[in-house]
Enzyme design. Structure first.
Site, PDB file in Angstrom:
ATOM      1  N   PRO A 139     -11.298  -0.769  -1.836  1.00  0.00           N
ATOM      2  CA  PRO A 139     -12.450  -1.615  -2.144  1.00  0.00           C
ATOM      3  C   PRO A 139     -13.721  -0.955  -1.626  1.00  0.00           C
ATOM      4  O   PRO A 139     -13.665  -0.077  -0.753  1.00  0.00           O
ATOM      5  CB  PRO A 139     -12.165  -2.905  -1.376  1.00  0.00           C
ATOM      6  CG  PRO A 139     -11.303  -2.479  -0.241  1.00  0.00           C
ATOM      7  CD  PRO A 139     -10.556  -1.259  -0.674  1.00  0.00           C
ATOM      8  N   TYR A 192       0.787  -1.233   0.000  1.00  0.00           N
ATOM      9  CA  TYR A 192       0.000   0.000   0.000  1.00  0.00           C
ATOM     10  C   TYR A 192       0.820   1.285   0.000  1.00  0.00           C
ATOM     11  O   TYR A 192       0.709   2.097  -0.904  1.00  0.00           O
ATOM     12  CB  TYR A 192      -0.969   0.008   1.199  1.00  0.00           C
ATOM     13  CG  TYR A 192      -1.976  -1.108   1.112  1.00  0.00           C
ATOM     14  CD1 TYR A 192      -2.901  -1.147   0.068  1.00  0.00           C
ATOM     15  CD2 TYR A 192      -2.003  -2.151   2.037  1.00  0.00           C
ATOM     16  CE1 TYR A 192      -3.817  -2.186  -0.048  1.00  0.00           C
ATOM     17  CE2 TYR A 192      -2.923  -3.189   1.927  1.00  0.00           C
ATOM     18  CZ  TYR A 192      -3.821  -3.198   0.885  1.00  0.00           C
ATOM     19  OH  TYR A 192      -4.722  -4.221   0.764  1.00  0.00           O
ATOM     20  N   SER A 207      -6.067 -14.814   4.589  1.00  0.00           N
ATOM     21  CA  SER A 207      -5.830 -14.169   5.877  1.00  0.00           C
ATOM     22  C   SER A 207      -4.809 -14.948   6.707  1.00  0.00           C
ATOM     23  O   SER A 207      -4.865 -16.173   6.788  1.00  0.00           O
ATOM     24  CB  SER A 207      -7.156 -14.092   6.631  1.00  0.00           C
ATOM     25  OG  SER A 207      -6.931 -13.653   7.939  1.00  0.00           O
ATOM     26  N   SER A 231     -10.473 -12.288  -4.866  1.00  0.00           N
ATOM     27  CA  SER A 231     -10.717 -12.383  -3.439  1.00  0.00           C
ATOM     28  C   SER A 231     -12.145 -12.852  -3.193  1.00  0.00           C
ATOM     29  O   SER A 231     -13.072 -12.384  -3.836  1.00  0.00           O
ATOM     30  CB  SER A 231     -10.518 -11.018  -2.790  1.00  0.00           C
ATOM     31  OG  SER A 231     -10.691 -11.110  -1.405  1.00  0.00           O
ATOM     32  N   GLN A 232     -12.278 -13.770  -2.253  1.00  0.00           N
ATOM     33  CA  GLN A 232     -13.621 -14.179  -1.851  1.00  0.00           C
ATOM     34  C   GLN A 232     -14.051 -13.312  -0.672  1.00  0.00           C
ATOM     35  O   GLN A 232     -13.343 -13.231   0.327  1.00  0.00           O
ATOM     36  CB  GLN A 232     -13.649 -15.647  -1.428  1.00  0.00           C
ATOM     37  CG  GLN A 232     -15.024 -16.034  -0.928  1.00  0.00           C
ATOM     38  CD  GLN A 232     -15.149 -17.498  -0.585  1.00  0.00           C
ATOM     39  OE1 GLN A 232     -16.111 -18.127  -0.952  1.00  0.00           O
ATOM     40  NE2 GLN A 232     -14.193 -18.042   0.123  1.00  0.00           N
ATOM     41  N   HIS A 259      -7.684   0.890   2.232  1.00  0.00           N
ATOM     42  CA  HIS A 259      -7.345  -0.510   2.488  1.00  0.00           C
ATOM     43  C   HIS A 259      -6.111  -0.733   3.364  1.00  0.00           C
ATOM     44  O   HIS A 259      -5.889  -1.838   3.851  1.00  0.00           O
ATOM     45  CB  HIS A 259      -7.141  -1.197   1.132  1.00  0.00           C
ATOM     46  CG  HIS A 259      -7.523  -2.649   1.113  1.00  0.00           C
ATOM     47  ND1 HIS A 259      -7.569  -3.439   2.243  1.00  0.00           N
ATOM     48  CD2 HIS A 259      -7.861  -3.465   0.092  1.00  0.00           C
ATOM     49  CE1 HIS A 259      -7.918  -4.674   1.900  1.00  0.00           C
ATOM     50  NE2 HIS A 259      -8.110  -4.705   0.610  1.00  0.00           N
TER      51      HIS A 259
END
Length: 689
Positions: free
Chosen positions: A103, A90, A445, A545-546, A329
């Site tokens: 997001p 980032y 994660s 990404s889920q 984010h």
């Protein structure tokens, strides 16, 4: 405002007592790296890479030196990769935040019949935010626990405590994640309301009393009236925050020369969150349109200036019922965004609007408009930011598709992990569209560890490639039984890599650590990081990404490369929501084409399963025995809260009653819910070194 302390303070829930992130063995990472890149390279490229990797990992070589330094770093830090990862992912990134980084969560379309309705919704939402903030302040948020694979492992809760207390400060070369610490300054007790590109300070605590919903509505009505006074209107300063980070840092420095601007910036940077009251933008509000409006506000001509992108949470309430959240984010992952927004929506469903006339504070002081002094230089910068945002608006090619043919229940009946299955479908879609495999990122994660954020599941496996080739080769050279075996093989490979990632043994964080420690030691960049293979393997053309939810809403984001796709998906029991993004300027990509190939692939995979299902043997079923794999949303703590409400009374903190709609939701877990015991054991044994 102090810079975020990288060592978690003792009182942050879920950080204490968690293990440190492991450091994989150098040999293991290099082996996995070669396996991950081989099928993405030509034979010549791979042979060169193999030699470079061998040299890097040779006894007494530079790899061993860097590994030993990383081991020392692991001893001395709470999380050896956290700073490196945060900067790389980032803070070093110079691209504009809207579309490229931030997001969004898109709420169900609201039906506001009159202007007052949207203000009522905003007041109700702010009430929920204040309730949630009270929970955070009391550290009464129950710790999340992993479910499925390695179930019961507590997860790091630190990200939650950055929701309303952090800020991304733009810098000329690198941004800074700033955290407010209450020991240094008072907790923020105001929200910034953006309306018609103007910013207003809404104090949520007056005379030591938290405003109730009626008071909040009264204040929002005042703000709406003040925003309409044309002669008071100031330039849309929020547009500057939508620009590239270096440009915004320069513009901010120019603003800071005036004390009026310094005061306004300070109020915004210290607020709890933003509430953006957007104007209606036009008639057609499809899922795709709402997603785009959340991502960029529709540009300067619409609501693009009604934002302040550096704040972690911006709640958007549109007069036309287009609502959602935009999130910066760097402070936290999608999990926190989901958990917080689910809490708020359930709070709004479960606790009816409390718009009673308050007796206590009849005359509230009017909210304050933030003032700006704009030099000709600032006006010029604003025009430039508006142009760039407009280009971004035109460039975004978004496609939100609700796939209704089946959902995760069908996939689970095949004894497969829904997440792994969808990842293989994404590989098939890309291959159908473009005829080649590409490096793919799926966030996993690593909150099982202190200060854990994410690592990457590399979904473009050799097994997935074998399956997609068999599905697209045109001739019927591969029989269905073989295709089914290949599908199970691809799902098994995906599941194994998922377990590696969530247990801290994947390769991306490790390679980043080795590269960055070389930089810290002022060693010349090792050849492995200059090699073409490293470049190719880190160009994530497919960024996935889920983000599962238990409330009707969906998440989306933009692609990370000019010629790439962003693919966010939300598997529900009987349908799947896909949000696919790409850029129109790329001649290679088309979101509509990608969605078409994705739908075709999902139908083909279903047909294959149906054909082979009756004859599949128990061993094959056991091999793929995966319940559910989730990548960016951990345990649904709200449902846990209701089970443990007795424990909560110890904290003298009670949750507002929430509506829990589906039995499904207790299964939500960010990283994985995953493979058969045998596979997990084999993996554990294999990664002990």
């Amino acid at each position: 405002m102090p810079v975020l302390d990288q060592e978690p303070s003792k009182d942050l829930g879920g950080g204490d007592g968690l293990p440190k992130l492991p450091l994989p063995a150098l040999k293991d990472t290099l082996e996995v790296y070669l396996r991950c890149v081989k099928h993405l390279l030509t034979e010549e490229q791979f042979n060169k890479t193999q030699n470079i990797v061998k040299q890097f990992g040779a006894p007494g070589g530079v790899g061993e030196l860097l590994q030993s330094k990383l081991m020392e770093r692991r001893q001395n830090k709470a999380n050896w990769v956290y700073d490196y990862w945060l900067n790389d992912m980032y803070l070093n990134n110079r691209l504009a935040l809207p579309v490229n980084s931030s997001p969004v969560m898109v709420f169900p379309q609201q039906n506001f019949k009159a202007p007052i309705d949207s203000l009522r919704f905003a007041a109700h939402l702010i009430s929920g935010v204040l309730e949630y903030k009270t929970l955070l302040d009391a550290h009464a948020l129950p710790v999340d626990y992993a479910r499925g694979q390695l179930a019961g492992t507590p997860l790091c809760m630190e990200q939650y405590y950055r929701l309303f207390t952090s800020y991304r400060l733009p810098g000329p070369e690198r941004d800074t994640l700033v955290a407010q610490e209450s020991s240094v300054m008072p907790e923020p007790e105001h929200i910034i309301v953006a309306c018609k590109n103007q910013f207003f300070v809404l104090d949520v605590v007056i005379n030591f009393r938290r405003l109730n919903e009626r008071d909040l509505l009264t204040q929002l009505e005042k703000i709406a009236r003040m925003a309409d006074i044309e002669e008071e209107q100031l330039p849309p300063i929020g547009l500057l925050t939508s620009d590239g980070r270096t440009e915004w840092a320069e513009a901010r420095s120019a603003l800071m020369r005036e004390s009026t601007n310094r005061d306004s910036l300070d109020m915004i940077e210290r607020c709890l969150c933003l509430v953006c009251l957007d104007d209606a933008t036009g008639p057609e509000l499809s899922d795709t349109t709402r997603a785009m409006l959340m991502l960029h506000g529709g540009g300067a001509a619409k609501n693009g200036g009604n934002r302040w992108y550096d704040k972690p949470m911006q709640f958007v309430v549109g007069a036309d019922g287009c609502c959602g959240v935009v999130c910066e984010h760097s402070a936290f992952e999608g999990i926190v965004l989901v958990q917080c927004t689910e809490y708020l929506l359930k709070y709004m469903i479960g606790s009816p609007s409390k718009l009673v006339r308050a007796a206590s504070v009849s005359e509230l002081p009017a909210p304050r408009r933030l003032r700006w002094k704009c030099t000709p230089e600032i006006h010029k910068l604003l025009a430039s930011s508006a142009d760039k945002l407009q280009r971004l608006v035109k460039n975004l090619d978004m496609n939100v598709h609700k796939f209704y043919d089946y959902g995760k229940e069908f996939i689970k009946k095949q004894k497969m992990s829904p997440d792994a299955y969808i990842q293989v479908a994404l590989q098939l879609a890309y291959y159908r569209c473009h005829g080649r495999p590409v490096s793919t990122y799926e966030s996993a994660s690593i909150r099982r560890f202190k200060e854990g954020r994410v690592d990457n599941i590399r979904s473009a496996t050799p097994e997935a490639l074998a399956f997609v080739k068999a599905m697209t080769n045109g001739e019927q050279s591969t029989c269905d039984k073989e295709k089914m075996e290949m599908l199970r093989g691809a799902i098994s490979a995906q599941t194994k890599y998922t377990i590696l990632a969530i247990t801290g043994m994947a390769i991306d964080n490790h390679l980043l650590g080795l590269r960055e420690i070389a930089h810290d030691l002022k060693i010349e960049k090792p050849e492995i990081f200059k090699d073409e293979a490293h470049l190719i393997s880190n160009q994530f053309i497919l960024s996935t990404s889920q983000v599962p939810t238990t409330v009707e809403m969906f998440c989306c984001y933009g692609p990370v490369l000019p010629n790439g796709y962003g693919a966010c998906y939300n598997p529900q029991s009987n349908h799947i929501i896909f949000s696919v993004s790409s850029f129109r300027e790329s001649p290679e990509t088309s979101s509509a084409e990608f969605v078409k190939c994705l739908v075709q692939g999902l139908l083909d995979m279903r047909d294959l399963c149906n054909k082979c299902n009756s004859g599949s043997n128990a061993a094959a079923q056991r091999q793929g025995q995966t319940l559910e794999t989730h990548t960016q949303t951990d345990t649904n703590w709200q449902s846990k809260t209701l089970q443990t409400s007795a424990d909560l009374t110890k904290n003298q903190q009670t949750l507002p009653q929430v509506l829990l709609k589906t039995p499904d939701q207790t299964k939500v877990e960010a990283q994985t819910q995953t493979s058969s015991q045998g596979e997990a054991q084999a993996l554990k044994n294999g990664s002990k070194s």
